[in-house]
Design a protein around this motif. Sequence first.
Motif: not given
Length: 327
Positions: A12-14, A56, A87, A113
């Motif tokens: 998961v790109d935050i 995100k 997530w 992440r």
Amino acid sequence: MGKVLGMGNALVDILMQLESDAVLNELSLPKGSMQLVDGETANKVLQILGNGKSSKASGGSAANTIHGLANLGIETGFLGKIGRDSWGDFFRKDMEFKNISPLLLESDSDSGRAIALISPDSERTFATYLGAAVELSAADIPTDIFQGYAYFHVEGYLVQNRDLIRKALVKARKNGLKVSLDLASFNVVEDNLAFLREVVSDHVDILFANEEEARSFTGGLNNHEALDYMGKMAEITILKKGSEGSLIKHFDTVVKVGVVQAKPIDTTGAGDLYAAGFLYGLIKSLPLEKCGQLGALLSASVIEVIGPKMDEERWAVIKSEIERIIG
């Protein structure tokens, strides 16, 4: 129409925009670097920064490419491993929202992440926790997973698990899929050079590399020399040269493609979206030059936004431009 299956680290790109760089010192994160961190550190970063200017999306290199293809109407699937947590739920739902078949295995570990800290001057600093993503193994690759797909796109970041990559590529080729590999990062190439040369030569049809990755892969060669070296191993080789465009080699044919002018804000996902545009062109049986032009178009578009995802309005403009290019 050819379906595309991707395999990569399910992250998961935050994306977090910083008001100043002071917090980087507080977190001991060198500005502009990509640091692998443990789950405790990843949580500490999020706690310190809170939920300010953040967004995100499901990410990881191969997942970004698959998202790009899905936005262009290609049937896609993605193979990866997530945790049984919020997530992981987000990653799955974000894929399903784009009609991507989420072939996601689950782990008791937390989901991975990638926290991108964006400085006021647009420089990006990454704190990446791989978590469950890194647990994807050779035993997780059933033969029937490839049925119905025409292309298999893999990110080089998976090279930490050599049995996984070798088994997946062998099975994909046995099932008649064209295998596409993005070398991902020059330091990944340097650390796994002999293995990568082996799998590219034996199992890869389409190879993507930027200049640094190509230099590492070929032992210091540049431009056409690097392209020729890689072209002896893969059927189609793409050398991405940043502001100088790209070079594409198919057997004895070499094509040069220029860039699409853009106002860059964030280069995240540029290579991933180039791959999406290029593969879309191949699926549509377009000439190599047009495949490269589509790659350049998507790459130029994504660097004008924060992160590797684009909104529907931008995709509508891209689709219109694609129709013009295809003619």
